[in-house]
Write a protein that holds these residues in place. Sequence first.
Motif, PDB file in Angstrom:
ATOM      1  N   GLY A   1     -17.001 -16.915  51.504  1.00 30.30           N
ATOM      2  CA  GLY A   1     -15.575 -16.819  51.748  1.00 30.30           C
ATOM      3  C   GLY A   1     -15.102 -15.380  51.704  1.00 30.30           C
ATOM      4  N   VAL A   2     -13.815 -15.203  51.876  1.00 26.83           N
ATOM      5  CA  VAL A   2     -13.204 -13.891  51.721  1.00 26.83           C
ATOM      6  C   VAL A   2     -12.695 -13.787  50.289  1.00 26.83           C
ATOM      7  CG1 VAL A   2     -11.443 -12.289  52.525  1.00 26.83           C
ATOM      8  CG2 VAL A   2     -12.559 -13.827  54.150  1.00 26.83           C
ATOM      9  N   TYR A   3     -13.070 -12.711  49.621  1.00 27.77           N
ATOM     10  CA  TYR A   3     -12.701 -12.499  48.226  1.00 27.77           C
ATOM     11  C   TYR A   3     -11.591 -11.465  48.156  1.00 27.77           C
ATOM     12  CZ  TYR A   3     -16.512 -15.382  46.532  1.00 27.77           C
ATOM     13  OH  TYR A   3     -17.337 -16.452  46.243  1.00 27.77           O
ATOM     14  N   TYR A   4     -10.547 -11.809  47.404  1.00 27.63           N
ATOM     15  CA  TYR A   4      -9.379 -10.957  47.269  1.00 27.63           C
ATOM     16  C   TYR A   4      -9.128 -10.614  45.800  1.00 27.63           C
ATOM     17  CZ  TYR A   4      -8.183 -12.959  51.853  1.00 27.63           C
ATOM     18  OH  TYR A   4      -8.190 -13.375  53.167  1.00 27.63           O
ATOM     19  N   CYS A   5      -8.670  -9.407  45.533  1.00 30.65           N
ATOM     20  CA  CYS A   5      -8.147  -9.140  44.197  1.00 30.65           C
ATOM     21  C   CYS A   5      -6.634  -9.176  44.250  1.00 30.65           C
ATOM     22  CB  CYS A   5      -8.678  -7.842  43.610  1.00 30.65           C
ATOM     23  SG  CYS A   5      -8.136  -6.343  44.411  1.00 30.65           S
ATOM     24  N   LYS A   6      -6.069  -9.470  43.103  1.00 31.06           N
ATOM     25  CA  LYS A   6      -4.634  -9.689  43.002  1.00 31.06           C
ATOM     26  C   LYS A   6      -4.114  -9.197  41.671  1.00 31.06           C
ATOM     27  CE  LYS A   6      -1.297 -13.353  42.201  1.00 31.06           C
ATOM     28  NZ  LYS A   6      -1.188 -14.736  41.722  1.00 31.06           N
ATOM     29  N   THR A   7      -2.886  -8.663  41.707  1.00 31.09           N
ATOM     30  CA  THR A   7      -2.141  -8.394  40.500  1.00 31.09           C
ATOM     31  C   THR A   7      -0.690  -8.752  40.754  1.00 31.09           C
ATOM     32  OG1 THR A   7      -1.753  -6.785  38.732  1.00 31.09           O
ATOM     33  CG2 THR A   7      -1.589  -5.982  41.006  1.00 31.09           C
ATOM     34  N   GLY A   8       0.135  -8.598  39.741  1.00 27.34           N
ATOM     35  CA  GLY A   8       1.542  -8.914  39.963  1.00 27.34           C
ATOM     36  C   GLY A   8       2.360  -8.818  38.698  1.00 27.34           C
ATOM     37  N   TRP A   9       3.663  -8.692  38.891  1.00 25.91           N
ATOM     38  CA  TRP A   9       4.623  -8.666  37.788  1.00 25.91           C
ATOM     39  C   TRP A   9       6.003  -8.921  38.336  1.00 25.91           C
ATOM     40  CZ3 TRP A   9       1.613  -4.585  39.375  1.00 25.91           C
ATOM     41  CH2 TRP A   9       2.276  -3.591  40.131  1.00 25.91           C
ATOM     42  N   SER A  10       6.882  -9.314  37.449  1.00 21.91           N
ATOM     43  CA  SER A  10       8.284  -9.590  37.813  1.00 21.91           C
ATOM     44  C   SER A  10       8.391 -10.543  38.993  1.00 21.91           C
ATOM     45  CB  SER A  10       9.007  -8.257  38.128  1.00 21.91           C
ATOM     46  OG  SER A  10       8.963  -7.402  37.020  1.00 21.91           O
ATOM     47  N   GLY A  11       7.526 -11.539  39.026  1.00 24.93           N
ATOM     48  CA  GLY A  11       7.597 -12.552  40.065  1.00 24.93           C
ATOM     49  C   GLY A  11       7.042 -12.141  41.409  1.00 24.93           C
ATOM     50  N   ARG A  12       6.414 -10.972  41.483  1.00 25.71           N
ATOM     51  CA  ARG A  12       5.866 -10.510  42.754  1.00 25.71           C
ATOM     52  C   ARG A  12       4.353 -10.358  42.636  1.00 25.71           C
ATOM     53  NH1 ARG A  12       8.031  -5.545  46.604  1.00 25.71           N
ATOM     54  NH2 ARG A  12       6.435  -5.813  48.211  1.00 25.71           N
ATOM     55  N   ALA A  13       3.647 -10.769  43.691  1.00 21.05           N
ATOM     56  CA  ALA A  13       2.194 -10.667  43.732  1.00 21.05           C
ATOM     57  C   ALA A  13       1.771  -9.616  44.749  1.00 21.05           C
ATOM     58  CB  ALA A  13       1.581 -12.004  44.110  1.00 21.05           C
TER      59      ALA A  13
END
Length: 116
Positions: A92-104
């Motif tokens: 598959g395609v692998y993604y990294c993610k972060t976020g704060w204050s309701g935003r990704a």
Amino acid sequence: QVQLVESGGGLVQPGGSLRLSCAASGFTFSSYGMSWYRQAPGKERELVATITNTGSSTAYADSVKGRFSISRLNAKRTVYLQMDSLKPEDTGVYYCKTGWSGRAYWGQGTQVTVSS
């Protein structure tokens, strides 16, 4: 401007290993948790692993427990995903993610193909 850039994907045989990297910029990396997700063809994106901002706590999807390991090096603003004993269903395609204050925030993804 938040940027997440994944690398390290490729074609690997079943039982093989890969190490993915996600280089972050544009925010205080050491303040936020990070996650790896993946999306297989025709399927929804799913959470693979997550790590707290200090790296003191991690969590994994049942399907990858014991085979994958998430880690981070705050001095290098990078999060890693070590993938061992790879299976065709890990493709598959692998993604990294972060976020704060309701935003990704997401990276562009890196393709992992497990096939003989």
